[in-house]
Design an enzyme around this catalytic site. Structure first.
Site, mmCIF file in Angstrom:
data_model
loop_
_atom_site.group_PDB
_atom_site.id
_atom_site.type_symbol
_atom_site.label_atom_id
_atom_site.label_comp_id
_atom_site.label_asym_id
_atom_site.label_seq_id
_atom_site.Cartn_x
_atom_site.Cartn_y
_atom_site.Cartn_z
ATOM 1 N N GLU A 77 31.998 97.325 24.013
ATOM 2 C CA GLU A 77 31.752 97.857 22.668
ATOM 3 C C GLU A 77 32.525 97.144 21.566
ATOM 4 O OE1 GLU A 77 32.347 102.081 23.107
ATOM 5 O OE2 GLU A 77 30.843 102.221 24.680
ATOM 6 N N GLU B 192 24.066 101.935 31.171
ATOM 7 C CA GLU B 192 24.598 103.312 31.138
ATOM 8 C C GLU B 192 23.540 104.305 30.692
ATOM 9 O OE1 GLU B 192 28.135 103.534 28.726
ATOM 10 O OE2 GLU B 192 29.060 101.812 29.698
HETATM 11 O O1 9MR Z 1 31.765 109.038 30.650
HETATM 12 C C1 9MR Z 1 33.019 108.607 30.178
HETATM 13 C C2 9MR Z 1 33.915 109.785 29.825
HETATM 14 O O2 9MR Z 1 34.173 110.581 30.945
HETATM 15 C C3 9MR Z 1 35.208 109.266 29.217
HETATM 16 O O3 9MR Z 1 36.025 110.337 28.809
HETATM 17 C C4 9MR Z 1 34.905 108.342 28.044
HETATM 18 C C5 9MR Z 1 36.147 107.720 27.453
HETATM 19 O O4 9MR Z 1 36.818 106.908 28.375
HETATM 20 O O5 9MR Z 1 34.050 107.292 28.472
HETATM 21 C C6 9MR Z 1 32.816 107.727 28.962
HETATM 22 O O6 9MR Z 1 32.060 106.607 29.320
HETATM 23 C C7 9MR Z 1 31.701 105.736 28.262
HETATM 24 C C8 9MR Z 1 31.763 104.310 28.788
HETATM 25 O O7 9MR Z 1 33.026 104.031 29.318
HETATM 26 C C9 9MR Z 1 31.429 103.316 27.681
HETATM 27 N N1 9MR Z 1 30.183 103.632 27.044
HETATM 28 C C10 9MR Z 1 29.983 105.027 26.615
HETATM 29 C C11 9MR Z 1 30.238 105.962 27.807
HETATM 30 C C12 9MR Z 1 29.883 107.403 27.488
HETATM 31 O O8 9MR Z 1 30.666 107.883 26.458
#
Ligand code: 9MR
Length: 571
Positions: A372, A490
């Site tokens: 990101e 994702e």
């Molecule tokens: O699903 C993930 C959630 O449990 C975490 O708290 C969060 C922050 O680390 O990240 C979520 O996963 C994200 C991923 O790492 C990057 N793209 C967006 C995903 C969904 O928010």
């Protein structure tokens, strides 16, 4: 090495128990009230995969990791102490007691945590299961009870004073109360609030970072005729099944990965989740366990235990690991955000990438090296930042765009065989995010940066997020023309008010079509697969809310979209 250490610890533990015969005499033999003998929870049990714990002849050394889960903006920090997911679980229905002998707690704090299920980590939040924490803090006994309805403990009580360096604590759990005893003295009770009645107890150990203590013994005893046994963590190997997403995709002329995000908590405690993951998917992405705040909580402390458990599961079931993620502006431990100079930031990033990618070299096939990097601020698309995120991004702030080059070159050196991806959201449609992403990819290629592909997250959180498969296809093709692979990394589709599952079917199958048909598409990947633990159904709520965004429902039954995906792969 580990096995040997465990065995010698087992004998050490039995010596300790013999030494404590007087204390345990009644329980050791069983008694007329129907109390069972004491069951040893250390000997022959796996404590070597508990983060922060070190098994030795002395017992289990515990160094607190200080793990915390921060908010998206880096603020806050909910405690996230480790749970021995790969270790013993107590199966007990009814009254029982647990006794722990803790050494070295005169000069530091030490805790034993009993959980009645694994914590679930949602977006920037850990849902705290019902449980009991028992420990020594500031030379006093401290007891906390979580009732499964709040992040914070419902009851916190402190007992006694001036405890010595070695303390034996007992918690006797009955339906309504938990009786606390230290050494030979009854200290009092705390209300049980219905906790620890799920039939399972998982264990965790915690303490203060850099000031270890040692768990010398840990035993459990069933009371009043209650049955008690110890189970090991489940075997990582799951029996193969035909006719699933992964086996059907394997039969395609050009096979590609069928992926899902995976979380260690449910993987090691929920049989249906584990079986579905192993039989349906050929690629996994660690949802959280590879993020810096989980595996690099302190500058000199790495804790790979949960991540390694995911890798063991993948290896046992012939699943590839798409590792996620090395350099991101979120999920950072506080120390990484607090670094003061650009040199310190650069060094931290390079050390982190080297160590983590080095640790998983040969065990993972791909990495999200940079996650990101694009901005959500309109200004960053016009102020010379070329659409790159500057705010809250310590890497960009210290190094400018070069942080991306450095992350990729370092990852490539650490694991030359892994395919290296940049992962981004909101670039499936045309618009400034896609243009900025493409321009960035072109600059990276022109500079010779070792990037293999781009991940398109494909999160669809609202009705307005639906995207056109044909636009996405053009983006995938454009990347092919500059020598890059693409992956759907994702995907999840939250249904809005009044939307039927047909909306999901169209979105998921549309993207799957692209992956089947475009030769540079390497994975069709979901962000979790079941509404039971999906990351996007709400945070901070008790009981855990379930979602509607994924192909399996909260009971792990396949939904319409699952059949549609399978059908498309067969077609
Ligand atoms: O699903 C993930 C959630 O449990 C975490 O708290 C969060 C922050 O680390 O990240 C979520 O996963 C994200 C991923 O790492 C990057 N793209 C967006 C995903 C969904 O928010």
């Amino acid at each position: 090495m580990r096995r040997k250490a465990l065995l010698s610890m087992a004998s050490a533990a039995s010596v300790l128990l013999c030494g404590a015969t007087a204390l345990y005499a009644t329980g050791a033999l069983g008694d007329s009230s129907g109390n069972s003998s004491r069951t040893d929870l250390l000997s022959g049990q796996d404590w070597s995969h508990l983060a922060g714990a070190k098994v030795s002849n002395d017992g289990i050394g515990v160094n607190g990791l200080g793990r915390r889960i921060v908010q998206q903006d880096g603020s806050g920090g909910q405690a996230n102490p480790p749970v021995n997911l790969s270790g013993p679980r107590l199966r007990v229905k009814g009254s029982f007691s647990v006794t722990a002998t803790m050494a070295g707690v005169g000069s530091t704090d030490g805790y034993l945590h009993l959980y009645d299920s694994a914590p679930v980590v949602y977006d920037e939040w850990r849902q705290e299961p019902p449980g009991l924490r028992l420990g020594v803090e500031g030379s006093r006994v401290r007891v906390d009870v979580w009732d499964g309805r709040s992040d914070t403990a419902r009851t916190t009580k402190r007992f006694g004073t001036g405890l010595s360096d070695t303390v034996t604590l007992t918690a006797t759990v009955t339906g309504t109360t938990i009786k606390i005893r230290a050494n030979s003295a009854d200290l009092g009770t705390v209300p049980a609030q219905g906790i620890l009645d799920s039939g399972t107890v998982l264990f965790g150990l915690d303490g203060t970072t850099g000031r270890p203590w040692t768990l010398k013994s840990l035993t459990a005893q069933a009371l009043n005729g209650t049955a008690l046994r110890i189970d090991q963590a489940p075997s990582p190997t799951v029996e193969h099944t035909d006719g699933t997403l992964r086996t059907t995709a394997a039969g395609l002329t050009r096979p590609f990965g069928i992926g899902t995000a995976l979380a260690s908590g449910p993987l090691l405690t929920d049989t249906v989740y584990r079986t579905t993951a192993a039989t349906q998917f050929s690629m996994i992405t660690p949802e959280n366990d590879f993020k810096p705040q989980f595996l690099h909580p302190q500058p000199d402390t790495y804790a790979f235990d949960e991540g390694d458990a995911l890798v063991r599961f993948a290896q046992a079931n012939n699943i590839r690991v798409h590792a996620h993620t090395l350099v991101w502006h979120e999920a950072l431990p506080a120390w990484m955000r607090a670094l003061k100079t650009p040199d310190a930031v650069e060094k931290a990033m390079v050390d982190h990438v080297n160590t983590v990618a080095g640790h998983y070299r040969g065990k993972v096939t791909e990495w999200d090296v940079v996650n990101e990097p694009l901005s959500d601020e309109d200004a960053d698309y016009t102020n010379g930042n070329r659409g790159l995120r500057a705010g809250r991004n310590p890497w960009f702030q210290a190094l400018g765009e070069q942080y991306i080059d450095l992350a990729f070159t370092t990852a490539h050196r650490a694991d030359p065989d892994a395919d290296l991806y940049l992962n981004e959201y909101g670039a499936e449609e045309d618009g400034e995010r896609w243009e900025a992403l493409l321009a960035l990819a072109q600059r990276l290629k022109a500079r010779g940066v070792p990037i293999d592909g781009i991940g398109f997250q494909n999160h669809e959180y609202e009705k307005g997020d639906r995207t056109a498969a044909e636009t996405f296809r053009r983006h995938v093709r454009k990347l092919a023309s500059i020598g890059l692979k693409a992956r759907i990394s994702e995907m999840d589709v939250i249904l809005g008010e009044g939307e039927s599952q047909d909306v999901q079917v169209r979105q998921f199958v549309g993207k799957l079509d692209v992956c089947v048909e475009e030769p540079n598409c390497t994975t069709f990947g979901l962000w979790g697969f079941t509404d039971r633990y999906g990351s996007t159904s709400g945070v901070g709520e008790y009981p855990l809310p379930t979602g509607n965004a994924l192909p399996w429902d909260e009971d792990l039954r396949p939904k319409k979209v699952y059949s549609a995906l399978l059908e498309r792969l067969r077609g």
